[in-house]
Design an enzyme around this catalytic site. Structure first.
Site, PDB file in Angstrom:
ATOM      1  N   LYS A  73       0.837  -1.203   0.000  1.00  0.00           N
ATOM      2  CA  LYS A  73       0.000   0.000   0.000  1.00  0.00           C
ATOM      3  C   LYS A  73       0.873   1.255   0.000  1.00  0.00           C
ATOM      4  O   LYS A  73       2.094   1.176   0.200  1.00  0.00           O
ATOM      5  CB  LYS A  73      -0.919  -0.002   1.217  1.00  0.00           C
ATOM      6  CG  LYS A  73      -0.195   0.063   2.555  1.00  0.00           C
ATOM      7  CD  LYS A  73      -1.174  -0.001   3.718  1.00  0.00           C
ATOM      8  CE  LYS A  73      -0.426   0.053   5.051  1.00  0.00           C
ATOM      9  NZ  LYS A  73      -1.349   0.040   6.205  1.00  0.00           N
ATOM     10  N   ARG A  97      -9.789  -0.101  15.506  1.00  0.00           N
ATOM     11  CA  ARG A  97      -9.923   0.707  14.287  1.00  0.00           C
ATOM     12  C   ARG A  97     -11.051   0.125  13.452  1.00  0.00           C
ATOM     13  O   ARG A  97     -12.157   0.658  13.427  1.00  0.00           O
ATOM     14  CB  ARG A  97      -8.598   0.727  13.504  1.00  0.00           C
ATOM     15  CG  ARG A  97      -7.438   1.338  14.250  1.00  0.00           C
ATOM     16  CD  ARG A  97      -6.235   1.610  13.356  1.00  0.00           C
ATOM     17  NE  ARG A  97      -5.860   0.464  12.539  1.00  0.00           N
ATOM     18  CZ  ARG A  97      -4.767   0.394  11.794  1.00  0.00           C
ATOM     19  NH1 ARG A  97      -3.931   1.418  11.769  1.00  0.00           N
ATOM     20  NH2 ARG A  97      -4.490  -0.672  11.086  1.00  0.00           N
ATOM     21  N   TYR A 122      13.609  31.735   4.980  1.00  0.00           N
ATOM     22  CA  TYR A 122      12.420  32.411   5.485  1.00  0.00           C
ATOM     23  C   TYR A 122      12.500  32.672   6.985  1.00  0.00           C
ATOM     24  O   TYR A 122      12.977  31.839   7.757  1.00  0.00           O
ATOM     25  CB  TYR A 122      11.175  31.580   5.196  1.00  0.00           C
ATOM     26  CG  TYR A 122      10.781  31.534   3.730  1.00  0.00           C
ATOM     27  CD1 TYR A 122      10.589  32.702   3.008  1.00  0.00           C
ATOM     28  CD2 TYR A 122      10.603  30.317   3.085  1.00  0.00           C
ATOM     29  CE1 TYR A 122      10.227  32.660   1.676  1.00  0.00           C
ATOM     30  CE2 TYR A 122      10.232  30.260   1.753  1.00  0.00           C
ATOM     31  CZ  TYR A 122      10.043  31.438   1.046  1.00  0.00           C
ATOM     32  OH  TYR A 122       9.681  31.395  -0.282  1.00  0.00           O
ATOM     33  N   MET A 163       9.393  24.969   0.425  1.00  0.00           N
ATOM     34  CA  MET A 163       8.570  24.047  -0.346  1.00  0.00           C
ATOM     35  C   MET A 163       9.406  23.192  -1.294  1.00  0.00           C
ATOM     36  O   MET A 163       9.195  21.984  -1.409  1.00  0.00           O
ATOM     37  CB  MET A 163       7.511  24.801  -1.145  1.00  0.00           C
ATOM     38  CG  MET A 163       6.563  23.892  -1.900  1.00  0.00           C
ATOM     39  SD  MET A 163       5.287  24.775  -2.815  1.00  0.00           S
ATOM     40  CE  MET A 163       4.332  25.481  -1.479  1.00  0.00           C
TER      41      MET A 163
END
Length: 369
Positions: free
Chosen positions: A38, A136, A264, A313
């Site tokens: 998966k 779950r 940043y 990013m």
């Protein structure tokens, strides 16, 4: 070092084969092996991984969602594929592509029986999930009779397997809880299958279950993270080989002076003249902000270089002061000299999150066995 070309995840099928054989060696020969592929095979390449595992002799595959199973079918995977978390909306697609659903509630069981009967199917393979404490998905013990009645009340489906999921098989402090789960699974499966005229496959062990509770293998085990090189145990990790190595390159190198800042919000401030390299990888590629501010680092020509400032990013900056390197040189983010577990832990997370978070825009390079 030869100049690298781009950010790339190298996927080593030889390491995959090593891990598969190691995990197989823990089992009796008659125990079946289900390989979990998966989430793009834990962030790698589900088709390449599944093809290799099919070649190696795995018995079953598991994916999370229907679209993942369809992709495998469309690329030549012929072995049975269990869909772990199917939605009712996709039951017709499951049948169309010969996938096998996990039916974990009365709603999903009734809905799939309806879909199977509508398609005039007989003995279509389904999997019944039991809840033994993870809480779950799955049927609870008081629901077993209802499951039996629904399954035996139709000829459209047949139970291929009954399974559950261990909650803390890697944690020895939770040993009593884990043994309790195994015992409950044994009781619940007996309640469900004792009056059937056939014997479904039974499985509860995940990777850590295979390693720590091999006597609970039943008739099949279900392994995911171990195949990709992680044992959830510092004593086991050296026996496994990470399948993925994430590499990138140096785009630019600059010298900054004392007091200059980087990135940043000016998070990094140089205390002395510093050499900074910029790399073309960032949080849009899966290297999240948690790794910035010198919490984690990468390797340049065999030397450790901390990530400075905030992760951007598409870009991270590293401190290469004192490291012999040039623009275009290869950088290893994880794999090789840095185990992915160490990189993940430096950011305060786990290997699962790191490797499955690598985004699809990162190029893949398959290295054959």
């Amino acid at each position: 070092m030869p100049e690298a070309k781009e950010t790339v995840l190298e996927i080593d099928l030889g390491n995959l084969a090593h891990n598969y054989r190691f995990l197989r060696s823990k089992l009796d020969k008659d125990v079946k092996f289900l390989s979990v592929v998966k989430a793009h095979a834990y962030g790698s390449d589900s088709v390449a991984i599944a093809k290799k595992l099919q070649e190696l002799g795995t018995d079953y595959f598991a994916v999370a969602y229907v679209e993942e199973g369809i992709r495998l079918r469309e690329n030549g995977i012929t072995l049975p594929i269990l869909v772990l978390h199917p939605q009712v909306l996709h039951f017709e697609e499951i049948i169309e592509h010969c996938l096998e659903p996990n039916l974990y509630s009365e709603r999903t069981l009734k809905a799939f029986i309806s879909a199977a009967e509508k398609s005039n199917l007989k003995d279509y393979p389904v999997h019944i999930k039991l809840n033994t404490g993870l809480n779950r998905l799955g049927f609870d013990q008081p629901e077993i009779k209802k499951v039996f009645d629904l399954v035996t009340g139709t000829k459209s489906i047949k139970i291929a397997s009954v399974f559950s999921h261990l909650a803390a098989s890697e944690d020895w402090q939770e040993r009593d809880f884990t043994i309790g789960q195994i015992d409950l699974f044994r009781k619940m499966t007996w309640q469900l299958i004792e009056n059937l005229d056939y014997e479904p496959i039974l499985h509860i062990c995940n990777t850590s279950g295979v390693i720590n509770y091999p006597k609970a293998a039943f008739s099949m085990v279900r392994t995911g993270i171990g195949l990709y090189g992680y044992g959830n145990d510092k004593n086991v990790d050296p026996e496994l080989k990470p399948v993925g190595t994430l590499k990138t390159i140096i785009s630019q190198i600059r010298e900054i002076g004392k007091g200059d800042t980087v990135g940043y919000n000016r998070v990094f401030k140089a205390e002395k003249p510093t050499r900074i390299a910029t790399l073309p990888i960032g949080h849009a590629d899966g290297i999240n902000r948690i790794y910035g501010k010198q919490k984690a680092g990468v390797y340049v020509n065999g030397k450790y270089a901390p990530i400075v400032g905030n992760v951007c990013m598409d870009i991270i900056m590293i401190n290469v002061t004192g490291i012999d390197c040039e623009e275009g040189d290869e950088v290893i983010v994880f794999g090789g000299p840095q185990h992915p577990v160490a990189f993940a832990e430096a950011g305060g997370t786990i290997s699962y999150e790191l490797i499955t978070g690598i985004q699809r825009r990162v190029s893949k390079k398959i290295i054959p066995e």
